[in-house]
Design a protein around this motif. Structure first.
Motif, PDB file in Angstrom:
ATOM      1  N   UNK A 248     -27.256   9.763  65.567  1.00  0.00           N
ATOM      2  CA  UNK A 248     -26.027   9.549  64.818  1.00  0.00           C
ATOM      3  C   UNK A 248     -24.822  10.131  65.555  1.00  0.00           C
ATOM      4  N   UNK A 249     -24.974  11.345  66.103  1.00  0.00           N
ATOM      5  CA  UNK A 249     -23.871  11.969  66.828  1.00  0.00           C
ATOM      6  C   UNK A 249     -23.521  11.178  68.094  1.00  0.00           C
ATOM      7  N   UNK A 250     -24.545  10.685  68.802  1.00  0.00           N
ATOM      8  CA  UNK A 250     -24.304   9.903  70.016  1.00  0.00           C
ATOM      9  C   UNK A 250     -23.611   8.581  69.683  1.00  0.00           C
ATOM     10  N   UNK A 251     -24.059   7.926  68.613  1.00  0.00           N
ATOM     11  CA  UNK A 251     -23.444   6.655  68.225  1.00  0.00           C
ATOM     12  C   UNK A 251     -21.993   6.847  67.816  1.00  0.00           C
ATOM     13  N   UNK A 252     -21.717   7.908  67.045  1.00  0.00           N
ATOM     14  CA  UNK A 252     -20.338   8.161  66.632  1.00  0.00           C
ATOM     15  C   UNK A 252     -19.439   8.471  67.826  1.00  0.00           C
ATOM     16  N   UNK A 253     -19.972   9.174  68.828  1.00  0.00           N
ATOM     17  CA  UNK A 253     -19.180   9.502  70.015  1.00  0.00           C
ATOM     18  C   UNK A 253     -18.873   8.255  70.836  1.00  0.00           C
ATOM     19  N   UNK A 254     -19.858   7.368  70.973  1.00  0.00           N
ATOM     20  CA  UNK A 254     -19.644   6.168  71.776  1.00  0.00           C
ATOM     21  C   UNK A 254     -18.731   5.162  71.084  1.00  0.00           C
TER      22      UNK A 254
END
Length: 331
Positions: A248-254
């Protein structure tokens, strides 16, 4: 002319054979109150119920959480695992309860219904011995069943409240529910929490510590878990209930680095097909929107911002007024 046949049709089964199948007595013999075979046919143990995949994950999570909680309570390592999880008639759950067991009736506040926790005698005995400083006992040592003392009941209630707290935490990823102890009973007849013919979800959690074993049973009637039945019917893979915080954190950052095309709708005109076909390179189409006219900024077919048409450095520009509320886009 049609004649009637004098041959009588013989029955497929004689009355005596029917009585033998159902275990009934023949005419003139003493009648039994209720034949066992007939009772099984009428009040069969088979219960129609739906499989609840999420229930197994909830109780597996409960076993893991209880491992840490009981370690702090016993000040020793405790092996906790889910020994059994099944659905059966509520009436079939109580006959297996030992005579010296303690039954805790608890309430699910948000569901407004009841459940039962069963603490067997071995668990109560071991809990009392450990908390009062007793040492390990040899496996297989005989124990004499006796009524529970007030000290044993108080220590067991401490364990019950701890398990109910962990059960609340186990259900937290699915729904918010709190379990509260209402009363304790020693006779299963006074711990009825539903119809005997109704289905119930029964879980048995095994405990092992310092050569001592025990078990805790949890009985939840289907009427109690009806408010979350749809949630328990879902199927999730893995141990995080379908969520991965790292992903979730990686998707939000990208998503912040994603490129999108933003279009400004300056004007809309209706032309004849012949006029459109006569358009050539270099032709000028005057806009019918003067300076200060409202402009919609959109991505694809979705309107994102409302702006005003203007000129900046000799070029047409749009000044954003506000963000369009998603609830009013289609109005």
């Amino acid at each position: 002319m049609t004649g009637s046949s004098t041959d009588e049709v013989e029955p497929l089964l004689a009355q005596g054979e029917i009585d033998m199948i159902f275990g009934a007595k023949s005419v003139g013999e003493a009648a039994e109150p209720e034949p066992p075979a007939l009772n099984r046919l009428i009040h069969g143990k088979a219960v129609s119920y739906e499989r609840l995949p999420m229930a197994e994950i909830v109780f597996e999570r409960l076993a893991r959480i209880m491992g840490g909680s009981l370690r702090n309570l016993f000040q020793d390592n405790v092996d906790v695992h889910l020994a059994d999880l099944a659905s059966q008639r509520l009436a079939d759950s109580f006959p297996t309860i030992g005579s010296a067991s303690l039954l805790a009736v608890f309430r699910a506040r948000e569901w407004d219904n009841l459940g039962v926790m069963v603490i067997d005698y071995d668990t109560i005995y071991n809990l009392t011995e450990i908390l009062l400083g007793g040492r390990g006992v040899a496996p297989g040592q005989p124990r004499v069943l006796r009524p529970l003392t007030s000290i044993e009941r108080n220590l067991t209630e401490r364990l019950i409240r701890l398990v109910l707290h962990d059960l609340t935490v186990s259900f937290a990823p699915i729904c918010a529910v709190s379990f509260e102890l209402e009363r304790t009973e020693t006779d299963p007849r006074f711990a009825a929490v539903g119809r005997n013919a109704g289905a119930a979800l029964t879980a048995r959690i095994s405990l092992t510590t310092a050569n001592r074993t025990g078990a805790i049973g949890i009985i939840l009637p289907y009427a109690t878990i009806e408010p979350v039945r749809e949630l328990l019917l879902q199927q999730f893979m893995g141990e995080k209930f379908g969520r991965d915080s790292i992903w979730e954190a990686h998707l939000a950052e990208e998503l912040w680095h994603t490129d999108i095309e933003l279009e400004a709708l300056l004007d809309q005109q209706t032309l004849k097909l012949s006029a459109v076909m006569n358009l050539r390179e270099g032709d000028i189409m005057p806009l019918g929107s003067p300076k200060g006219s409202p402009v919609a900024l959109r991505c694809g077919d979705v309107v994102l911002f409302s702006a005003q048409l203007g000129v900046r450095n000799g070029r047409i520009a749009a000044e954003i007024d506000h963000k369009v509320d998603p609830a009013t886009r289609d109005q």
